[in-house]
Design an enzyme around this catalytic site. Structure first.
Site, PDB file in Angstrom:
ATOM      1  N   LYS A  82       7.590  -8.201   0.051  1.00 47.33           N
ATOM      2  CA  LYS A  82       7.832  -7.610  -1.262  1.00 47.33           C
ATOM      3  C   LYS A  82       7.546  -8.649  -2.341  1.00 47.33           C
ATOM      4  O   LYS A  82       8.056  -9.773  -2.282  1.00 47.33           O
ATOM      5  CB  LYS A  82       9.285  -7.141  -1.373  1.00 47.33           C
ATOM      6  CG  LYS A  82       9.652  -6.007  -0.429  1.00 47.33           C
ATOM      7  CD  LYS A  82       9.069  -4.687  -0.886  1.00 47.33           C
ATOM      8  CE  LYS A  82       9.602  -3.518  -0.093  1.00 47.33           C
ATOM      9  NZ  LYS A  82       9.132  -2.209  -0.598  1.00 47.33           N
ATOM     10  N   LYS A 117       6.908   8.970   2.567  1.00 48.64           N
ATOM     11  CA  LYS A 117       8.348   8.771   2.752  1.00 48.64           C
ATOM     12  C   LYS A 117       8.977  10.146   2.976  1.00 48.64           C
ATOM     13  O   LYS A 117       8.839  11.036   2.140  1.00 48.64           O
ATOM     14  CB  LYS A 117       8.965   8.103   1.534  1.00 48.64           C
ATOM     15  CG  LYS A 117       8.379   6.722   1.185  1.00 48.64           C
ATOM     16  CD  LYS A 117       8.834   5.670   2.167  1.00 48.64           C
ATOM     17  CE  LYS A 117       8.296   4.285   1.806  1.00 48.64           C
ATOM     18  NZ  LYS A 117       8.789   3.773   0.521  1.00 48.64           N
TER      19      LYS A 117
END
Length: 336
Positions: free
Chosen positions: A153, A250
């Site tokens: 990230k 997702k």
């Protein structure tokens, strides 16, 4: 059909930080659907980016509880069609849809991947996510969990320097997720440097609605670009085809396994790479994602691995990335 709802607060092993937020706990809603003395489990986590809380999902579901319990359940697809007409958020629909699939598989006494006609002999290895932190902390996380693929990230002022330092400590494949934090110029500048550092692809570098920027990035980047925040529901897949090399689906965002299956099919028809990602779910949600593995190019299903304490048994991931599917049918979930 009996409907049960329960809130869990899942403690994380480490503070999890991305470009826009940090947290030490993940609130999650577990839905149980019981029929013929068989119970299916589903999950959806809270998410501040989409203004979703467990309380808001529970309120939605409780508002139609009598209709749910009176529903003549036959297949997850028919159930999902019923749900989409009730004005629920996709997160609430996801929890119900996952429970319906787990229930259906258990009633059929078959795992979902088998019902869908897929074979689990080959499947992609999940990445393990390293959230934003000090370089020392990020290195420590990698050493704590040696893994063949890391999702890093990013979204800081020193992103390339971070990756350069992390590369000194592992030969693993890197995937970069900037969570909408970069500009077009940053992305094009960073891409060749990151490619030289063993990065496989970039995930959602620009803001979700910056379609013109993403189209330019896709044509100029030396690394493939995967959509995440820009790909929420089924209708986004076709649009993403002009702006990305692949999509990250997702389940919570699209509304569960039912629409995810259609999104996978559409993406493959368009020649897009397909990834399914998690939202730091427990083993309940991760076990549902795992049923899709044979259909995927990439997967991010490390949510339960990031928890200090889990709440269910089901699919397990070994230290070398091997997925162990449960003997129980459906998604294979048993709540503790």
């Amino acid at each position: 059909m009996k409907v049960s709802l329960k809130k869990y607060t899942l403690p994380l092993k480490h503070t999890f930080s991305i470009s826009r937020e940090s947290h030490d706990f993940q609130d999650s809603l577990i839905v149980a659907l019981e029929l013929h003395e068989t119970t299916g489990y589903g999950e959806a986590t809270s998410n501040p980016y989409y203004s979703i809380t467990v309380e808001s999902m529970m309120k939605e579901i409780k508002a139609i509880r009598k209709e749910l319990e009176a529903f003549n359940f036959t297949t997850p697809e028919v159930f999902h069609q019923f749900l989409t007409g009730k004005g629920l958020t996709n997160f609430a629909v996801c929890a119900l849809d996952l429970a319906a699939h787990d229930l259906y598989g258990k009633l059929q006494n078959k795992p979902l991947y088998q019902i869908w006609g897929t074979d689990i002999q080959t499947y992609p290895t999940t990445n393990y996510t390293i959230g934003i932190a000090s370089i020392e902390k990020m290195v420590s996380k990698m050493k704590e969990t040696p893994w063949p693929i890391y999702k890093i990230k990013l979204g800081t002022d020193d992103d390339v320097a971070i990756v350069r330092e992390l590369r000194k400590h592992t030969d693993a494949v890197f995937r970069i997720d900037a969570n909408c934090a970069w500009t077009f110029e940053e992305t094009i500048h960073n891409a060749p440097l990151l490619k030289d550092l063993g990065v496989e692809f970039l995930e959602q570098p620009l803001k979700a609605d910056d379609w013109s920027g993403m189209e330019k990035v896709m044509h100029k980047s030396v690394l493939p670009i995967i959509a995440d925040e820009s790909c929420i529901v089924e209708t986004d897949v076709e649009k993403c085809g002009l702006h990305f090399n692949g999509i990250n689906i997702k389940l919570t965002k699209c509304g569960g396994l039912t629409p995810a299956l259609r999104m996978i099919k559409k993406a493959k028809e368009m020649g897009l790479k397909v990834m399914v990602g998690c939202m730091t779910e427990s083993t309940v949600g991760i076990s549902a994602i795992a049923q899709l593995l044979p259909q995927l190019d990439y997967v991010d299903m490390d949510g339960a691995m990031l928890l200090k304490k889990d709440i269910a048994s089901g699919v397990e991931i070994t230290k070398d990335g091997i997925v162990q599917f449960p003997k129980i049918a459906g998604s294979g979930v048993t709540l503790w």
